[in-house]
Motif scaffolding. Structure first.
Motif, mmCIF file in Angstrom:
data_model
loop_
_atom_site.group_PDB
_atom_site.id
_atom_site.type_symbol
_atom_site.label_atom_id
_atom_site.label_comp_id
_atom_site.label_asym_id
_atom_site.label_seq_id
_atom_site.Cartn_x
_atom_site.Cartn_y
_atom_site.Cartn_z
ATOM 1 N N VAL A 46 53.266 -75.090 -46.659
ATOM 2 C CA VAL A 46 52.902 -73.883 -45.917
ATOM 3 C C VAL A 46 52.588 -74.299 -44.487
ATOM 4 C CG1 VAL A 46 51.449 -71.834 -45.869
ATOM 5 C CG2 VAL A 46 51.879 -72.998 -48.044
ATOM 6 N N ALA B 160 54.861 -78.307 -35.945
ATOM 7 C CA ALA B 160 55.131 -79.708 -35.605
ATOM 8 C C ALA B 160 54.802 -80.642 -36.771
ATOM 9 C CB ALA B 160 54.314 -80.084 -34.373
ATOM 10 N N MET B 161 53.595 -80.496 -37.335
ATOM 11 C CA MET B 161 53.195 -81.397 -38.422
ATOM 12 C C MET B 161 53.857 -81.004 -39.738
ATOM 13 S SD MET B 161 51.541 -84.123 -38.585
ATOM 14 C CE MET B 161 51.161 -85.228 -39.934
ATOM 15 N N VAL C 24 56.761 -71.991 -46.574
ATOM 16 C CA VAL C 24 56.179 -70.709 -46.185
ATOM 17 C C VAL C 24 55.705 -70.800 -44.743
ATOM 18 C CG1 VAL C 24 54.240 -69.119 -46.587
ATOM 19 C CG2 VAL C 24 55.409 -70.177 -48.532
ATOM 20 N N ASP D 213 56.378 -67.345 -39.425
ATOM 21 C CA ASP D 213 57.619 -67.319 -38.646
ATOM 22 C C ASP D 213 58.771 -67.775 -39.567
ATOM 23 O OD1 ASP D 213 59.737 -67.824 -36.960
ATOM 24 O OD2 ASP D 213 58.496 -68.664 -35.360
ATOM 25 N N THR E 281 49.100 -75.479 -42.123
ATOM 26 C CA THR E 281 48.913 -74.417 -41.133
ATOM 27 C C THR E 281 47.848 -74.842 -40.123
ATOM 28 O OG1 THR E 281 47.243 -73.359 -42.520
ATOM 29 C CG2 THR E 281 49.515 -72.614 -42.816
ATOM 30 N N VAL E 282 47.572 -73.969 -39.163
ATOM 31 C CA VAL E 282 46.523 -74.251 -38.169
ATOM 32 C C VAL E 282 45.158 -74.196 -38.866
ATOM 33 C CG1 VAL E 282 47.854 -73.423 -36.196
ATOM 34 C CG2 VAL E 282 46.500 -71.792 -37.518
ATOM 35 N N ALA F 190 43.631 -71.070 -40.421
ATOM 36 C CA ALA F 190 44.294 -70.453 -41.583
ATOM 37 C C ALA F 190 44.091 -71.271 -42.856
ATOM 38 C CB ALA F 190 45.793 -70.304 -41.291
ATOM 39 N N LYS G 27 43.849 -81.983 -42.482
ATOM 40 C CA LYS G 27 42.561 -81.930 -41.803
ATOM 41 C C LYS G 27 42.669 -81.007 -40.608
ATOM 42 C CE LYS G 27 43.061 -83.433 -38.100
ATOM 43 N NZ LYS G 27 43.994 -83.145 -36.929
ATOM 44 N N PRO G 28 41.604 -80.437 -40.074
ATOM 45 C CA PRO G 28 40.295 -80.363 -40.691
ATOM 46 C C PRO G 28 40.289 -79.272 -41.773
ATOM 47 C CG PRO G 28 40.275 -79.163 -38.623
ATOM 48 C CD PRO G 28 41.661 -79.745 -38.767
ATOM 49 N N HIS H 205 39.225 -87.389 -37.580
ATOM 50 C CA HIS H 205 39.867 -88.570 -38.180
ATOM 51 C C HIS H 205 38.940 -89.780 -38.059
ATOM 52 C CE1 HIS H 205 43.968 -87.326 -39.013
ATOM 53 N NE2 HIS H 205 44.162 -86.886 -37.792
HETATM 54 N N1 LIG Z 1 47.211 -85.970 -39.918
HETATM 55 C C1 LIG Z 1 47.614 -85.959 -38.665
HETATM 56 O O1 LIG Z 1 47.725 -87.014 -38.045
HETATM 57 C C2 LIG Z 1 47.935 -84.649 -38.004
HETATM 58 C C3 LIG Z 1 48.735 -84.627 -36.855
HETATM 59 C C4 LIG Z 1 49.038 -83.382 -36.299
HETATM 60 C C5 LIG Z 1 48.547 -82.217 -36.870
HETATM 61 N N2 LIG Z 1 47.752 -82.284 -37.969
HETATM 62 C C6 LIG Z 1 47.191 -81.050 -38.574
HETATM 63 O O2 LIG Z 1 48.255 -80.280 -39.107
HETATM 64 C C7 LIG Z 1 47.939 -78.890 -38.997
HETATM 65 C C8 LIG Z 1 49.087 -78.175 -38.286
HETATM 66 O O3 LIG Z 1 49.240 -78.695 -36.971
HETATM 67 P P1 LIG Z 1 50.590 -78.433 -36.134
HETATM 68 O O4 LIG Z 1 50.519 -79.293 -34.951
HETATM 69 O O5 LIG Z 1 51.778 -78.537 -37.038
HETATM 70 O O6 LIG Z 1 50.388 -76.889 -35.721
HETATM 71 P P2 LIG Z 1 51.540 -75.877 -35.272
HETATM 72 O O7 LIG Z 1 50.852 -74.801 -34.498
HETATM 73 O O8 LIG Z 1 52.677 -76.612 -34.643
HETATM 74 O O9 LIG Z 1 52.105 -75.265 -36.646
HETATM 75 C C9 LIG Z 1 51.327 -74.470 -37.501
HETATM 76 C C10 LIG Z 1 52.268 -73.531 -38.261
HETATM 77 O O10 LIG Z 1 51.484 -72.805 -39.227
HETATM 78 C C11 LIG Z 1 51.977 -71.469 -39.256
HETATM 79 N N3 LIG Z 1 50.916 -70.607 -39.793
HETATM 80 C C12 LIG Z 1 49.740 -70.277 -39.190
HETATM 81 N N4 LIG Z 1 49.024 -69.487 -40.010
HETATM 82 C C13 LIG Z 1 49.745 -69.352 -41.139
HETATM 83 C C14 LIG Z 1 49.531 -68.641 -42.350
HETATM 84 N N5 LIG Z 1 48.413 -67.932 -42.564
HETATM 85 N N6 LIG Z 1 50.491 -68.687 -43.309
HETATM 86 C C15 LIG Z 1 51.632 -69.393 -43.104
HETATM 87 N N7 LIG Z 1 51.892 -70.092 -41.964
HETATM 88 C C16 LIG Z 1 50.956 -70.048 -41.003
HETATM 89 C C17 LIG Z 1 52.347 -71.159 -37.818
HETATM 90 O O11 LIG Z 1 53.270 -70.076 -37.763
HETATM 91 C C18 LIG Z 1 52.948 -72.489 -37.373
HETATM 92 O O12 LIG Z 1 54.350 -72.534 -37.583
HETATM 93 C C19 LIG Z 1 46.595 -78.817 -38.265
HETATM 94 O O13 LIG Z 1 45.556 -78.675 -39.207
HETATM 95 C C20 LIG Z 1 46.494 -80.152 -37.564
HETATM 96 O O14 LIG Z 1 45.160 -80.562 -37.347
HETATM 97 C C21 LIG Z 1 47.467 -83.478 -38.552
#
Ligand SMILES: NC(=O)c1ccc[n+]([C@@H]2O[C@H](COP(=O)([O-])OP(=O)(O)OC[C@H]3O[C@@H](n4cnc5c(N)ncnc54)[C@H](O)[C@@H]3O)[C@@H](O)[C@H]2O)c1
Length: 391
Positions: free
Chosen positions: A24, A28-29, A49, A52, A90-91, A94, A113-114, A192
């Motif tokens: 879900v 990016a991640m 899921v 978008d 997700t962010v 969410a 995380k978080p 982290h």
């Molecule tokens: N472990 C790591 O090293 C690491 C690195 C980067 C990001 N992260 C974590 O990964 C998570 C996502 O980060 P990101 O950079 O991919 O964010 P992002 O904004 O690029 O992507 C988040 C996606 O979630 C979708 N989304 C938001 N709410 C939603 C919902 N209710 N249902 C379905 N989809 C939903 C958005 O449409 C978006 O496509 C964050 O919690 C971030 O902290 C972890």
């Protein structure tokens, strides 16, 4: 000295043994997870899921996987795809809602995380996991680095700790939610490092004083820099400083660490350089899966063996409490924030915020937040300490 290792289990007996999962969040991640799952020996991607749908479809197409179900409803996609677990990418805002949808549909969750933006949201998720009986594990992927395990082995031989120092200095440009957050360093990145401190030392936070600020040239809206000093249960101090907008002398994403103890000192540059300044203390570097691959492996093996993973939801709350404690202290001009008091205030907030009667009722039944965190964790055979010992 020898470091405890888990065996790499790269080859499950049959391809059909890979755990079918829905990712879900295809941002990016999420893309990183989807690409990793495409070649994982432990889990197979069966659904994606995202709010978008075009983005989700594009990411699925980019890994060339056929038969992956795409949609915007966790329960519906999981059912159509025959998923047995959810990976929530997700962010942060969410995370709780998505975790609730999955757990109520009977699906265990590995959540990025978080765990949530606040400790109050985290406590609501502890109650939810308790209520549904499902596994909710937080993916703190930076625990899974072989040189961190080696460093931990060395640190454990140094005896009682005096002080641990960690520095994180970066200049990262990742447009999106991070650049709009009030505390992009503490909430998105330091979580982290704070979690790594707990893994490294087995110690727990008692109180914190912190100052955060945003350098004038910062491209972040919120505070991209902070210094914090934590008092730990052992009496040792954890001294942390970091910034996400300092374009020189960059440290590792894992931060740069120094530990001072009764029998000597040790240092780790966050990459592959571990040094020990003490007679007769060495270390072994294990060969395990790292980063999100390591986290996924622990999730799948815990699920199948019925063991408690390191970052089962209850154990993760104190890592988040370190973040929120630091933010509160900074908001109060460096006032000392006591973690136990923060937890109790967060429980009151969780009860006030919770809309679901069953979850609210369970939160109200706890004598204290500490009582809630002491409820038995998922899994019958814990393999870690509460602070996440070696598996
Ligand atoms: N472990 C790591 O090293 C690491 C690195 C980067 C990001 N992260 C974590 O990964 C998570 C996502 O980060 P990101 O950079 O991919 O964010 P992002 O904004 O690029 O992507 C988040 C996606 O979630 C979708 N989304 C938001 N709410 C939603 C919902 N209710 N249902 C379905 N989809 C939903 C958005 O449409 C978006 O496509 C964050 O919690 C971030 O902290 C972890």
């Amino acid at each position: 000295m020898t470091t405890t290792m888990i065996d790499r289990t790269d080859q499950p007996t049959e391809p059909g043994d890979r755990l079918p999962v829905v990712v879900v969040g295809a941002g990016a991640m999420g893309g990183e997870w989807i690409r990793m799952l495409a070649v994982s020996p432990h889990a197979a991607l069966v659904g994606v899921v995202d709010l978008d749908l075009d983005l989700a479809a594009t990411v699925v197409a980019s890994v060339g996987q056929g038969g992956v179900i795409v949609g915007d409803s966790v329960a519906e996609v999981a059912e159509r795809a025959g998923a047995e677990a959810v990976v929530n990418v997700t962010v942060p805002q969410a995370h709780r809602v998505v975790n609730e949808q999955a757990l109520r549909a009977g699906l265990p969750v590995l959540c990025e995380k978080p765990l949530g933006p606040t400790v109050a949201e985290a406590l609501r998720q502890v109650a939810l996991a308790e209520l549904t009986g499902g596994l909710l594990m937080v993916s703190q992927s930076r625990r899974y680095f072989n040189h961190l395990a080696a460093f931990r082995g060395a640190v454990s031989a140094l005896g009682p700790l005096a002080a641990v120092h960690a520095q994180f200095f970066h200049a990262d440009h990742e447009p999106g939610f991070r650049e709009q957050m009030a505390h992009p360093l503490l909430v998105d990145m330091s979580v982290h490092h704070f979690d790594m401190l707990r893994y490294l030392t087995g110690d727990e936070p008692v109180a914190v004083r912190c100052s955060s600020w945003n350098p004038p040239w910062s491209w972040f809206a919120g505070d991209a820099a902070a210094t914090a000093e934590f008092e730990l249960a052992s009496g040792a101090r954890f001294v942390y400083s970091g910034s996400r907008c300092t374009p020189g002398l960059q440290t590792s994403w894992n931060a740069d660490w120094h530990v001072y103890a009764e029998r000597g000192a040790a240092a780790w540059d966050g990459d592959s350089d571990v040094r020990v300044d003490s007679e007769g203390i060495g270390f072994d570097v294990p060969d395990r899966r790292e980063g999100i691959e390591g986290s996924l492996e622990e999730f799948v093996t815990s699920l199948r063996a019925g063991t408690t993973p390191q970052n089962e939801v209850r154990a993760n709350v104190l890592s988040l409490a370190m973040v929120e404690g630091a933010i509160r202290s900074s908001d109060r001009q460096g006032e000392r924030v006591v973690v136990a008091e923060l937890l109790e205030e967060s429980l009151a907030q969780a009860i006030a915020d919770e809309q679901q009667g069953d979850v609210a009722g369970l939160l109200r039944s706890w004598a204290s937040a500490a009582d809630g965190l002491a409820t038995p964790a998922w899994g019958s055979t814990p393999v870690t300490t509460a602070s996440g010992g070696a598996i």
